[in-house]
Design a protein around this motif. Structure first.
Motif, PDB file in Angstrom:
ATOM      1  N   VAL A   1     -11.019-100.583  11.444  1.00 13.55           N
ATOM      2  CA  VAL A   1     -10.188 -99.927  12.454  1.00 13.55           C
ATOM      3  C   VAL A   1     -10.957 -98.715  12.994  1.00 13.55           C
ATOM      4  N   VAL A   2     -10.929 -98.554  14.318  1.00 13.97           N
ATOM      5  CA  VAL A   2     -11.589 -97.408  14.964  1.00 13.97           C
ATOM      6  C   VAL A   2     -10.547 -96.634  15.762  1.00 13.97           C
ATOM      7  N   VAL A   3     -10.473 -95.330  15.556  1.00 20.05           N
ATOM      8  CA  VAL A   3      -9.627 -94.474  16.396  1.00 20.05           C
ATOM      9  C   VAL A   3     -10.567 -93.493  17.086  1.00 20.05           C
ATOM     10  N   CYS A   4     -10.566 -93.502  18.426  1.00 14.16           N
ATOM     11  CA  CYS A   4     -11.598 -92.760  19.154  1.00 14.16           C
ATOM     12  C   CYS A   4     -11.092 -92.268  20.502  1.00 14.16           C
ATOM     13  N   GLY A   5     -11.942 -91.569  21.240  1.00 14.02           N
ATOM     14  CA  GLY A   5     -11.539 -90.942  22.506  1.00 14.02           C
ATOM     15  C   GLY A   5     -11.217 -89.478  22.249  1.00 14.02           C
ATOM     16  N   GLY A   6     -11.112 -88.696  23.320  1.00 14.32           N
ATOM     17  CA  GLY A   6     -10.933 -87.251  23.194  1.00 14.32           C
ATOM     18  C   GLY A   6      -9.789 -86.842  22.282  1.00 14.32           C
ATOM     19  N   VAL A   7      -8.667 -87.536  22.358  1.00 11.20           N
ATOM     20  CA  VAL A   7      -7.495 -87.170  21.555  1.00 11.20           C
ATOM     21  C   VAL A   7      -7.739 -87.418  20.057  1.00 11.20           C
ATOM     22  N   ALA A   8      -8.706 -88.271  19.742  1.00  8.60           N
ATOM     23  CA  ALA A   8      -9.037 -88.519  18.331  1.00  8.60           C
ATOM     24  C   ALA A   8      -9.662 -87.279  17.683  1.00  8.60           C
TER      25      ALA A   8
END
Ligand code: KG4
Ligand code: ZN
Length: 356
Positions: free
Chosen positions: A269-276
């Motif tokens: 599982v990958v959680v990413c992007g600016g809000v991460a």
């Protein structure tokens, strides 16, 4: 690794308010990653001014390219590929990056590839975790997207969930403005929330069926609460509201990630992007995923916009883009299935989705 033929990639990212140039080796090793934030340029306007952003990208890029090469200890002739963001993003900003990239590609006689910024956010995870490979489940949370995607293999993405209205980052930015925190809102709200108590100012947690998100109702709830408190709002109230808003967004994001993981178990599982980069999201994501899968969240400077992720995405998708590219060889002519051709100009697309 080194399984793809163009190992040394120069990445360029100018889709919004960060000018970034990076050099990445084998799609995994960051040799340099320079990020110039335009916060100072836009802060008096309370948000990004597209024309100012584009002009500033153009002014900064040449020096950043030189510095990125110097930090990487390389010459331009060592590079094998130029990778540049072609969308989604602000049209004028994207045009600057692509224009400069194409100029460098022609001058250096190196192939160039246009990269989808959203793919880049996922590829940031490959930089953080050298043995990470698809298939994976991704949650991409940025200023304009809250997308749940499945990535069955390199260069292929299937969107399984998205937002009906605001993206998570946009919601954080607007909430921050309501609380008088200005721009950039997300990081400021994160800091304020650390001193607040969410239970003192409970706000609803958005809940749509399936894998859809919606943050506009929550935003309105905050607006009414701030209005009701009026003049007598205290700094502690604001901190409590920030904590409560953050909790609702984070729990909503993770509820759907949990559901997607339940529906189709996935090892990665990958959680990413600016809000991460958000403190609570990082903590809660680890708890929610638990031992069901391996969770990768890139370090903060690879969550927010950067060129290393663009270089990585360019590296991993170049093999399907060019066949038999000229490894380290001078010459910008590319061998494509139909024979040797001049590279096609890169098409800028400000509203690019996941499918290209
Ligand atoms: O990925 P990104 O850098 O740019 C886009 O592709 O949009 O994401 C920017 C978004 C902004 O909305 C910003 O407020 C949010 O990410 N953000 C955060 C935090 N850091 C950045 N939101 C919440 N907490 C943070 N620590
Ligand atoms: Zn981004």
């Amino acid at each position: 690794m080194g399984s793809y033929p163009l190992p040394l990639v120069l990445g360029i990212e100018t889709s919004c308010d960060e000018t970034s140039v990076a050099v990445v080796e084998d799609g995994r090793r960051v040799l340099s990653n320079l990020i110039h934030s335009q916060v100072e340029l836009h802060k008096d306007f309370g948000g990004v001014v597209p024309e100012l952003a584009a002009r500033d990208h153009l002014e900064r890029l040449p020096d950043l390219v030189d510095l990125a090469l110097e930090r990487a200890g390389l010459e331009a002739t060592d590079l094998n590929l130029v990778a540049v963001t072609r969308g989604p993003g602000l049209a004028g900003c994207l045009l600057v990056g692509v224009g400069v990239g194409e100029g460098l590609s022609a001058a250096w006689q190196r192939p160039i590839i246009g990269v989808n910024h959203l793919w880049g956010h996922i590829y940031a995870a490959m930089l953080a975790r050298p043995d990470l490979e698809p298939p994976l489940l991704g949650l991409v949370v940025s200023g304009a997207h809250s997308d749940l995607v499945r990535m069955p293999e390199h260069g292929r993405f299937e969107v399984i969930g998205r937002t009906r209205d605001d993206a998570a980052g946009e919601a954080f930015d607007k909430a921050a403005r309501m609380l008088g925190l200005g721009y950039p809102g997300g990081p400021a709200l994160d800091r304020l929330a650390r001193t607040g108590d969410a239970s003192r100012q409970p706000l609803p947690k958005p809940s749509l069926p399936g894998l859809e998100y919606s943050f506009s109702g929550l935003k309105t709830a905050l607006l009414y609460r701030v209005r009701d408190l009026g003049e007598k709002v205290t700094p502690q109230d604001k901190a409590d509201l920030a904590a409560s808003f953050e909790r609702s967004v984070v729990e909503s994001l993770l509820e759907k990630l949990d559901l997607a993981l339940e529906e189709t178990p996935t090892a990665e599982v990958v959680v990413c992007g600016g809000v991460a980069a958000n403190t609570l999201l990082r903590k809660r994501a680890a708890e929610v995923v638990g031992s069901r899968a391996r969770l990768t969240m890139p370090p903060l400077d690879l969550c927010t916009d950067n060129a290393a992720m663009i270089a990585a995405a360019g590296y991993f998708t170049s093999h399907s883009h060019f066949t038999s590219p000229p490894r380290g060889e001078v010459g910008s002519r590319l061998r494509l299935p139909g024979g040797e051709v001049e590279p096609a100009p890169i098409e800028v697309n400000p509203s690019l989705g996941w499918n290209s």
